[in-house]
Design a protein around this motif. Structure first.
Motif, PDB file in Angstrom:
ATOM      1  N   ASP A  79      39.979  44.956  42.090  1.00 21.78           N
ATOM      2  CA  ASP A  79      39.220  43.756  41.735  1.00 21.78           C
ATOM      3  C   ASP A  79      37.741  43.962  42.028  1.00 21.78           C
ATOM      4  O   ASP A  79      36.872  43.600  41.221  1.00 21.78           O
ATOM      5  CB  ASP A  79      39.763  42.564  42.518  1.00 21.78           C
ATOM      6  CG  ASP A  79      39.013  41.273  42.230  1.00 21.78           C
ATOM      7  OD1 ASP A  79      38.776  40.974  41.045  1.00 21.78           O
ATOM      8  OD2 ASP A  79      38.666  40.561  43.192  1.00 21.78           O
ATOM      9  N   ARG A  83      34.718  43.915  39.245  1.00 27.01           N
ATOM     10  CA  ARG A  83      33.594  42.982  39.362  1.00 27.01           C
ATOM     11  C   ARG A  83      32.266  43.733  39.405  1.00 27.01           C
ATOM     12  O   ARG A  83      31.258  43.269  38.865  1.00 27.01           O
ATOM     13  CB  ARG A  83      33.746  42.123  40.618  1.00 27.01           C
ATOM     14  CG  ARG A  83      34.867  41.101  40.532  1.00 27.01           C
ATOM     15  CD  ARG A  83      35.009  40.321  41.835  1.00 27.01           C
ATOM     16  NE  ARG A  83      36.127  39.406  41.788  1.00 27.01           N
ATOM     17  CZ  ARG A  83      36.075  38.176  41.283  1.00 27.01           C
ATOM     18  NH1 ARG A  83      34.922  37.720  40.787  1.00 27.01           N
ATOM     19  NH2 ARG A  83      37.136  37.404  41.276  1.00 27.01           N
ATOM     20  N   GLY A  87      30.997  42.256  36.398  1.00 25.88           N
ATOM     21  CA  GLY A  87      30.569  40.967  36.905  1.00 25.88           C
ATOM     22  C   GLY A  87      31.733  39.993  36.880  1.00 25.88           C
ATOM     23  O   GLY A  87      32.885  40.377  37.034  1.00 25.88           O
ATOM     24  N   ASN A  88      31.454  38.731  36.655  1.00 22.11           N
ATOM     25  CA  ASN A  88      32.508  37.721  36.565  1.00 22.11           C
ATOM     26  C   ASN A  88      32.670  37.219  35.140  1.00 22.11           C
ATOM     27  O   ASN A  88      33.153  36.112  34.909  1.00 22.11           O
ATOM     28  CB  ASN A  88      32.190  36.543  37.503  1.00 22.11           C
ATOM     29  CG  ASN A  88      32.227  36.953  38.960  1.00 22.11           C
ATOM     30  OD1 ASN A  88      33.133  37.650  39.390  1.00 22.11           O
ATOM     31  ND2 ASN A  88      31.223  36.521  39.719  1.00 22.11           N
ATOM     32  N   LEU A  92      36.132  40.826  32.726  1.00 23.95           N
ATOM     33  CA  LEU A  92      36.747  41.081  34.034  1.00 23.95           C
ATOM     34  C   LEU A  92      38.248  41.311  33.912  1.00 23.95           C
ATOM     35  O   LEU A  92      38.785  42.257  34.495  1.00 23.95           O
ATOM     36  CB  LEU A  92      36.462  39.916  34.984  1.00 23.95           C
ATOM     37  CG  LEU A  92      37.021  40.062  36.409  1.00 23.95           C
ATOM     38  CD1 LEU A  92      36.502  41.327  37.077  1.00 23.95           C
ATOM     39  CD2 LEU A  92      36.660  38.831  37.242  1.00 23.95           C
ATOM     40  N   ASP A  93      38.942  40.465  33.149  1.00 24.81           N
ATOM     41  CA  ASP A  93      40.392  40.622  32.976  1.00 24.81           C
ATOM     42  C   ASP A  93      40.728  41.999  32.415  1.00 24.81           C
ATOM     43  O   ASP A  93      41.634  42.687  32.901  1.00 24.81           O
ATOM     44  CB  ASP A  93      40.942  39.554  32.023  1.00 24.81           C
ATOM     45  CG  ASP A  93      40.831  38.152  32.588  1.00 24.81           C
ATOM     46  OD1 ASP A  93      40.088  37.973  33.572  1.00 24.81           O
ATOM     47  OD2 ASP A  93      41.478  37.246  32.051  1.00 24.81           O
ATOM     48  N   TYR A 191      45.601  39.881  35.543  1.00 26.89           N
ATOM     49  CA  TYR A 191      44.582  39.409  36.479  1.00 26.89           C
ATOM     50  C   TYR A 191      44.670  37.906  36.733  1.00 26.89           C
ATOM     51  O   TYR A 191      44.641  37.460  37.886  1.00 26.89           O
ATOM     52  CB  TYR A 191      43.187  39.758  35.957  1.00 26.89           C
ATOM     53  CG  TYR A 191      42.082  39.230  36.847  1.00 26.89           C
ATOM     54  CD1 TYR A 191      41.813  39.833  38.071  1.00 26.89           C
ATOM     55  CD2 TYR A 191      41.335  38.112  36.475  1.00 26.89           C
ATOM     56  CE1 TYR A 191      40.822  39.341  38.903  1.00 26.89           C
ATOM     57  CE2 TYR A 191      40.343  37.620  37.301  1.00 26.89           C
ATOM     58  CZ  TYR A 191      40.084  38.231  38.515  1.00 26.89           C
ATOM     59  OH  TYR A 191      39.112  37.740  39.340  1.00 26.89           O
ATOM     60  N   LYS A 195      45.595  36.192  40.350  1.00 28.40           N
ATOM     61  CA  LYS A 195      44.648  35.313  41.043  1.00 28.40           C
ATOM     62  C   LYS A 195      45.298  33.973  41.380  1.00 28.40           C
ATOM     63  O   LYS A 195      45.183  33.473  42.506  1.00 28.40           O
ATOM     64  CB  LYS A 195      43.411  35.097  40.169  1.00 28.40           C
ATOM     65  CG  LYS A 195      42.319  34.276  40.834  1.00 28.40           C
ATOM     66  CD  LYS A 195      41.094  34.167  39.937  1.00 28.40           C
ATOM     67  CE  LYS A 195      40.017  33.318  40.592  1.00 28.40           C
ATOM     68  NZ  LYS A 195      38.820  33.187  39.722  1.00 28.40           N
TER      69      LYS A 195
END
Length: 206
Positions: A79, A83, A87-88, A92-93, A191, A195
């Motif tokens: 993770d 990131r 980034g976010n 990301l997935d 992902y 989460k």
């Protein structure tokens, strides 16, 4: 247009000494089980071996993971690397999935990707009975998906190497109180499911 995240081969591997606990993070070695440090070093080494991260990437990810552990929060290097790269944002997935799937394929028995595992009810009684296991699960962000009388246990993660380490740790812990050797299986999550599952099990936002 190819939207898959691109990973460049690392020109050199980060020295093991640079992955070890730093003097400024001495509290990590006291507050966090040493098995986590070993798992992190192994994880970062495999990321480099499979050309998924550079030495600099690993240094940054290691610092972030150890900082989270020092503060009692869960963290995962896959993770963290995703990131760092994406980034976010929307990628990301996909970044997590690329890294997770490549890491899984490097194991002798690659865990199956089972997204619906995230919908299972948390084994609260199991966590309460084995707080040491719950601590490892929470810090490594590897939830226990199900238990059947301690004979059969399932764990879930985006990180197959963390799951592999946790399976051994769970077996060792249960051996102290039960003569039965459990069958421990691991599945790989997407992902979003991972989460949500971590938030449901450990009651924190990630």
């Amino acid at each position: 247009m190819n939207t898959q995240p691109q990973f460049q081969a690392a020109p050199e591997e980060i020295p093991v000494s640079d992955l070890s606990p730093r003097a400024s993070l001495k509290s990590v070695t006291h507050e966090v089980p040493i098995i986590l440090e070993h798992a992190l070093i192994r994880n970062l080494a495999m990321l480099q071996q499979h050309n998924l991260a550079s030495a600099e990437d690993c240094s940054q990810v290691a610092a972030q993971v150890r900082r989270s552990w020092e503060n009692g929060r869960g963290a995962d290097p896959i993770d963290g690397l995703a990131r760092l790269r994406s980034g976010n944002g929307e990628m990301l997935d996909a970044s997590v999935e690329v890294i997770s799937s490549k890491m899984a394929k490097s194991l002798p028995f690659a865990p199956t990707r089972v997204p619906f595992a995230a919908r299972l009810i948390p084994p609260t009684a199991f966590y309460e009975k084995f707080p040491q296991i719950e601590q490892l699960c929470r810090l490594m962000l590897v939830p226990v998906a199900f238990t059947e009388d301690l004979d059969v246990i399932g764990i879930a993660s985006v990180n197959p190497f963390f799951a592999d380490t946790l399976a051994v740790a769970i077996a060792d812990e249960l051996k102290k109180t039960s003569p039965v050797k459990p069958i421990i299986s691991s599945v790989r999550l997407d992902y979003v499911g991972w989460k949500k599952m971590c938030e449901k099990h450990f009651r924190e936002s990630y």
